[in-house]
Write an enzyme that holds these catalytic residues in place. Structure first.
Site, PDB file in Angstrom:
ATOM      1  N   HIS A  73      98.597  17.781  95.974  1.00 43.85           N
ATOM      2  CA  HIS A  73      99.668  17.672  96.962  1.00 43.85           C
ATOM      3  C   HIS A  73     100.860  16.924  96.382  1.00 43.85           C
ATOM      4  O   HIS A  73     100.696  16.015  95.579  1.00 43.85           O
ATOM      5  CB  HIS A  73      99.179  16.969  98.226  1.00 43.85           C
ATOM      6  CG  HIS A  73      98.686  15.560  98.014  1.00 43.85           C
ATOM      7  ND1 HIS A  73      99.497  14.461  98.150  1.00 43.85           N
ATOM      8  CD2 HIS A  73      97.465  15.077  97.689  1.00 43.85           C
ATOM      9  CE1 HIS A  73      98.785  13.358  97.934  1.00 43.85           C
ATOM     10  NE2 HIS A  73      97.551  13.702  97.635  1.00 43.85           N
ATOM     11  N   ASP A  75     103.206  15.768  98.670  1.00 41.90           N
ATOM     12  CA  ASP A  75     103.669  14.831  99.702  1.00 41.90           C
ATOM     13  C   ASP A  75     103.099  13.444  99.417  1.00 41.90           C
ATOM     14  O   ASP A  75     102.081  13.304  98.732  1.00 41.90           O
ATOM     15  CB  ASP A  75     103.304  15.314 101.115  1.00 41.90           C
ATOM     16  CG  ASP A  75     101.803  15.423 101.361  1.00 41.90           C
ATOM     17  OD1 ASP A  75     101.082  15.825 100.431  1.00 41.90           O
ATOM     18  OD2 ASP A  75     101.349  15.089 102.470  1.00 41.90           O
ATOM     19  N   ASP A 106      99.048   8.885  93.408  1.00 45.62           N
ATOM     20  CA  ASP A 106      98.522   9.721  94.513  1.00 45.62           C
ATOM     21  C   ASP A 106      99.621  10.613  95.050  1.00 45.62           C
ATOM     22  O   ASP A 106     100.313  10.234  95.973  1.00 45.62           O
ATOM     23  CB  ASP A 106      97.947   8.820  95.604  1.00 45.62           C
ATOM     24  CG  ASP A 106      97.286   9.619  96.727  1.00 45.62           C
ATOM     25  OD1 ASP A 106      97.064  10.818  96.536  1.00 45.62           O
ATOM     26  OD2 ASP A 106      97.008   9.021  97.775  1.00 45.62           O
ATOM     27  N   GLU A 140      99.028  16.818 102.850  1.00 43.17           N
ATOM     28  CA  GLU A 140      97.709  16.210 102.609  1.00 43.17           C
ATOM     29  C   GLU A 140      97.653  14.827 103.237  1.00 43.17           C
ATOM     30  O   GLU A 140      96.652  14.426 103.813  1.00 43.17           O
ATOM     31  CB  GLU A 140      97.426  16.130 101.111  1.00 43.17           C
ATOM     32  CG  GLU A 140      95.941  15.990 100.776  1.00 43.17           C
ATOM     33  CD  GLU A 140      95.410  14.568 100.842  1.00 43.17           C
ATOM     34  OE1 GLU A 140      94.193  14.378 101.007  1.00 43.17           O
ATOM     35  OE2 GLU A 140      96.214  13.624 100.732  1.00 43.17           O
ATOM     36  N   GLU A 141      98.762  14.106 103.125  1.00 44.11           N
ATOM     37  CA  GLU A 141      98.786  12.726 103.635  1.00 44.11           C
ATOM     38  C   GLU A 141      99.095  12.673 105.127  1.00 44.11           C
ATOM     39  O   GLU A 141      98.967  11.627 105.748  1.00 44.11           O
ATOM     40  CB  GLU A 141      99.835  11.899 102.872  1.00 44.11           C
ATOM     41  CG  GLU A 141      99.630  11.855 101.360  1.00 44.11           C
ATOM     42  CD  GLU A 141      98.469  10.966 100.946  1.00 44.11           C
ATOM     43  OE1 GLU A 141      97.665  10.562 101.814  1.00 44.11           O
ATOM     44  OE2 GLU A 141      98.368  10.684  99.736  1.00 44.11           O
ATOM     45  N   GLU A 169      93.253  14.407  92.494  1.00 44.70           N
ATOM     46  CA  GLU A 169      93.378  13.127  93.222  1.00 44.70           C
ATOM     47  C   GLU A 169      92.915  11.969  92.331  1.00 44.70           C
ATOM     48  O   GLU A 169      92.060  12.147  91.476  1.00 44.70           O
ATOM     49  CB  GLU A 169      92.503  13.151  94.487  1.00 44.70           C
ATOM     50  CG  GLU A 169      92.952  14.110  95.560  1.00 44.70           C
ATOM     51  CD  GLU A 169      94.087  13.560  96.428  1.00 44.70           C
ATOM     52  OE1 GLU A 169      94.613  12.473  96.121  1.00 44.70           O
ATOM     53  OE2 GLU A 169      94.446  14.251  97.396  1.00 44.70           O
ATOM     54  N   HIS A 366      98.892   4.208  97.835  1.00 49.64           N
ATOM     55  CA  HIS A 366      99.325   3.862  99.199  1.00 49.64           C
ATOM     56  C   HIS A 366      99.862   2.426  99.293  1.00 49.64           C
ATOM     57  O   HIS A 366     100.234   1.972 100.368  1.00 49.64           O
ATOM     58  CB  HIS A 366      98.203   4.048 100.238  1.00 49.64           C
ATOM     59  CG  HIS A 366      97.774   5.482 100.405  1.00 49.64           C
ATOM     60  ND1 HIS A 366      97.236   5.967 101.570  1.00 49.64           N
ATOM     61  CD2 HIS A 366      97.814   6.536  99.565  1.00 49.64           C
ATOM     62  CE1 HIS A 366      96.944   7.253 101.441  1.00 49.64           C
ATOM     63  NE2 HIS A 366      97.293   7.610 100.218  1.00 49.64           N
TER      64      HIS A 366
HETATM   65 ZN   LIG Z   1      96.165  12.089  97.493  1.00 48.76          ZN
END
Ligand SMILES: [Zn+2]
Length: 398
Positions: A73, A75, A106, A140-141, A169, A366
């Site tokens: 992903h 995003d 990520d 995805e997030e 990932e 994150h």
């Molecule tokens: Zn991820």
């Protein structure tokens, strides 16, 4: 050719502010890189009720088998506390050998390493003998509704078939080469409600406190343990996350109590068999334990999530061994095969082909000051390059 440099590729992606559901230019930037490598791109926007439209990308190089999918992903999660970042989260600054930016690990970093690995392999040996596709979502997030699951179905409906998939990932807890994920636990959430009779705490014989019943039922959900785990998975685990009556008062017995819970379950269970077990435990405990001695069984209802995530484990040993061997060759490290962690989009991919997950070190994902060591970008690119070469060689030989 700058595509062979993962830091260059990653910087371009980080500079696209693609916080879900915004595409932010990330898929457009990636598409242009893939065109340079000879890929054919398809951009697909999915819509659904009560959730934003999201852009996705399916891109394929080659027309013949064997066919390897790389999934991921572009995003990213929001910046969070912007003032706490020491660097601009969308500038891709390099400080002391680390590149800073939201999505660095990520998982724009994983995508950048895969693109660069492929570019290096093609420079050295030409296009792979088969096909490579990238299945990249922008959802995805976020809610995860207009993303991987729909993109897989869309591509499959057009005749796309895959022999294996690699999800990029971040899977390594501490160091590159720690861990491959070969499966994931399933997830099932529920809400349990117990009905009582509201009343004055000084006249309890006229009331029925639902908290007695909910404690009994919650305990029955937790004990005995669901299982002891097996060689591939840790034990399944149920956590009660809230017990509530909405009652602000200390002299009123509440009418109703609710408990929320979530179960992370291994492949000893299916969502169906686990649901049956939960119902059996609740029914038994409700009969055994009235709210009060001599009273009726506990009156309860339980609602389970409509879309539980299944547990799964990849049984394609050749795929797992090829990736393990590539990690060993590139890093000298023997890694752990794991099924830990939360759910991922691999749970959708496993319905189409065997899937493994391996990417960067996840430590800062994150977080404020998300960043990746340039040596890790080089390291993962080297691993992916060896993996690509070996996977196509062994698929051809097989
Ligand atoms: Zn991820």
């Amino acid at each position: 050719m700058t595509l062979t440099d993962p830091a260059h590729t990653l910087a371009a992606l980080i500079r696209c502010p693609s916080v879900t559901p915004d595409e932010g230019g990330a898929l457009t930037t990636l598409s242009a890189m893939l065109v340079d490598l000879g890929f054919t791109n398809e951009r697909v926007t999915f819509s659904d009720s009560d959730t934003p439209d999201v852009d996705n990308l399916y891109s394929r190089l080659g027309t013949d088998g064997p066919h390897l999918m790389f999934a991921g992903h572009t995003d990213v999660v929001p910046v969070g506390d912007a003032g706490a970042w020491t660097q601009d989260p969308f500038a891709a600054q390099i400080i002391d050998g680390e590149m800073y930016g939201r999505g660095a690990v990520d998982m724009k970093g994983g995508i950048a390493c895969f693109v660069s690995a492929l570019a290096r392999l093609m420079t050295r040996r030409g296009a792979p003998a088969g096909s490579v596709s990238l299945l990249i979502t922008g959802d995805e997030e976020g809610p995860g509704i207009n993303g991987t699951e729909k993109l897989l179905a869309h591509a499959a409906a057009k005749g796309e078939r895959w022999d294996a998939a690699l999800v990029g990932e971040p899977t390594n807890p501490e160091q590159l080469g720690d861990m491959i994920k070969i499966g994931r636990r399933g997830s099932l959430s529920g809400v349990l409600t117990v009905e009582g009779v509201q009343g004055h705490v000084a006249y309890p014989h006229l009331a029925d406190n639902p908290l007695r019943g909910i404690l009994t039922l919650a305990k029955a959900l937790m004990q005995p343990p669901l299982d002891a785990g097996n060689e591939r998975f840790p034990p399944s685990n149920l956590e009660v996350t809230a017990i509530d009556t909405g009652n602000p008062s200390s002299n009123v017995i509440p009418a109703r109590a609710t408990a929320r819970f979530n179960i992370r379950f291994n492949d000893i269970w299916t969502a169906e068999s686990l649901t049956a077990e939960l119902h059996a435990r609740l029914e038994h405990a409700a009969k055994e334990n009235g709210l009060r001695e001599g009273r009726e069984p506990v009156r309860y209802s339980v609602t389970l999530s409509e879309r539980p995530s299944p547990s799964f484990v990849t049984r394609d040993t050749a795929l797992i061994e090829t990736l393990s061997a590539a990690v060993l060759e590139a890093t000298g490290r023997s890694l752990t095969l794991s099924t830990t962690g939360g759910t991922s989009d691999a749970r959708f991919i496993k319905n189409y082909c065997p899937v493994v997950e391996f990417g960067l070190v996840g430590k800062t994902m994150h977080m404020v000051d998300e960043r990746v060591a340039l040596t890790d970008l080089e390291g993962l690119t080297a691993i992916y390059e060896v993996f690509l070469e070996r996977w196509f060689d062994s698929a051809k030989a097989g």
